[in-house]
Design a protein around this motif. Sequence first.
Motif, short mmCIF file in Angstrom:
data_model
loop_
_atom_site.label_atom_id
_atom_site.label_comp_id
_atom_site.label_asym_id
_atom_site.label_seq_id
_atom_site.Cartn_x
_atom_site.Cartn_y
_atom_site.Cartn_z
N GLY A 1 0.80 -1.22 0.00
CA GLY A 1 0.00 0.00 0.00
C GLY A 1 0.83 1.26 0.00
O GLY A 1 0.57 2.20 -0.76
N VAL A 2 1.84 1.30 0.85
CA VAL A 2 2.69 2.50 0.90
C VAL A 2 3.47 2.65 -0.40
O VAL A 2 3.65 3.75 -0.91
CB VAL A 2 3.61 2.47 2.14
N TYR A 3 3.90 1.53 -0.98
CA TYR A 3 4.62 1.56 -2.26
C TYR A 3 3.74 2.21 -3.34
O TYR A 3 4.14 3.17 -3.99
CB TYR A 3 5.02 0.14 -2.65
N VAL A 4 2.55 1.68 -3.52
CA VAL A 4 1.65 2.21 -4.55
C VAL A 4 1.22 3.63 -4.21
O VAL A 4 1.19 4.50 -5.08
CB VAL A 4 0.41 1.30 -4.70
N GLY A 5 0.93 3.86 -2.93
CA GLY A 5 0.50 5.20 -2.52
C GLY A 5 1.57 6.25 -2.78
O GLY A 5 1.28 7.34 -3.28
N ALA A 6 2.82 5.94 -2.44
CA ALA A 6 3.90 6.92 -2.64
C ALA A 6 4.07 7.26 -4.11
O ALA A 6 4.13 8.43 -4.47
CB ALA A 6 5.21 6.37 -2.06
N PHE A 7 4.13 6.25 -4.94
CA PHE A 7 4.36 6.52 -6.36
C PHE A 7 3.14 7.15 -7.03
O PHE A 7 3.30 7.98 -7.93
CB PHE A 7 4.83 5.25 -7.07
N SER A 8 1.94 6.80 -6.57
CA SER A 8 0.74 7.46 -7.10
C SER A 8 0.70 8.93 -6.71
O SER A 8 0.39 9.80 -7.54
CB SER A 8 -0.52 6.77 -6.58
N LEU A 9 1.04 9.22 -5.45
CA LEU A 9 1.05 10.61 -5.00
C LEU A 9 2.13 11.43 -5.72
O LEU A 9 1.90 12.60 -6.05
CB LEU A 9 1.24 10.69 -3.49
N ILE A 10 3.27 10.83 -5.95
CA ILE A 10 4.31 11.54 -6.70
C ILE A 10 3.79 11.92 -8.07
O ILE A 10 3.94 13.07 -8.51
CB ILE A 10 5.60 10.68 -6.82
N ALA A 11 3.16 10.97 -8.74
CA ALA A 11 2.64 11.23 -10.09
C ALA A 11 1.55 12.31 -10.07
O ALA A 11 1.43 13.09 -11.02
CB ALA A 11 2.10 9.94 -10.70
N GLN A 12 0.77 12.38 -8.98
CA GLN A 12 -0.31 13.35 -8.89
C GLN A 12 0.16 14.73 -8.44
O GLN A 12 -0.36 15.75 -8.89
CB GLN A 12 -1.39 12.86 -7.91
N GLU A 13 1.15 14.76 -7.51
CA GLU A 13 1.51 16.02 -6.86
C GLU A 13 2.67 16.76 -7.49
O GLU A 13 2.79 17.97 -7.28
CB GLU A 13 1.83 15.75 -5.38
N GLN A 14 3.52 16.08 -8.21
CA GLN A 14 4.71 16.73 -8.76
C GLN A 14 4.43 17.31 -10.15
O GLN A 14 3.64 16.76 -10.90
CB GLN A 14 5.88 15.74 -8.84
N PRO A 15 5.12 18.41 -10.47
CA PRO A 15 4.97 18.96 -11.83
C PRO A 15 5.41 17.91 -12.86
O PRO A 15 6.34 17.13 -12.62
CB PRO A 15 5.90 20.16 -11.85
N ALA A 16 4.75 17.89 -13.98
CA ALA A 16 5.00 16.88 -15.02
C ALA A 16 6.48 16.81 -15.41
O ALA A 16 7.00 15.73 -15.68
CB ALA A 16 4.14 17.16 -16.24
N ALA A 17 7.15 17.94 -15.42
CA ALA A 17 8.56 17.97 -15.83
C ALA A 17 9.46 17.23 -14.83
O ALA A 17 10.57 16.81 -15.19
CB ALA A 17 9.04 19.41 -15.98
N TYR A 18 9.00 17.05 -13.60
CA TYR A 18 9.84 16.45 -12.56
C TYR A 18 9.37 15.06 -12.10
O TYR A 18 9.98 14.47 -11.22
CB TYR A 18 9.92 17.37 -11.34
N VAL A 19 8.28 14.57 -12.66
CA VAL A 19 7.72 13.30 -12.19
C VAL A 19 8.72 12.16 -12.36
O VAL A 19 8.94 11.37 -11.44
CB VAL A 19 6.39 12.98 -12.91
#
Length: 182
Positions: A105-123
């Motif tokens: 859960g934390v694995y998927v949650g972390a990477f999902s949040l990164i994809a959602q919260e970070q600017p596209a240029a830095y994902v």
Amino acid sequence: YTVPLFWVYASEYLIQSGFWAAMGFPVTDPVSRRHWYKWSNFTYQIGVFVSRSFFSLICRSRKILWLGGFLQVFFAVFFLAAALEPFGDWWLLVPALCVGLLGGGVYVGAFSLIAQEQPAAYVELALSSASVADTFGMIVASVLGVIVQGCIFGEMKVMDVTPDFTCGFDIWEQMNRSSFYS
């Protein structure tokens, strides 16, 4: 993102390589240890599968990631206690399932949040950087697992195998001398 990932992976791999490898009912029986290790890891993998399939629906904030990291550390302490003072039996598969649910859960949650919260240029950079945290957690846990397993074997008087790290116990000395001269 990286700190919860590190704690989750360090805790769960320490649980697997250190604590579960040194548990069995009774711990001194190698067949019992093998059965426990096999079934605890199988149950863990079920938890990982379920949480990696659905956790992105639950994990909507970094607070959930941090909670998962803290809970995984709690389970590490719990399984340390269960290994040193055997108070459990096969019901411990339920907390083993929880370890898998948190890890996946934390694995998927972390990477999902990164994809959602970070600017596209830095994902891409953020995803790559975060993956270092779980890898580092696995490395730390693997080293600690070897140490912990030897300490638990010594404390619980497991004599059928000599661990790589004996943790200051000399209970295997006689066994090694007698097998050397046989």
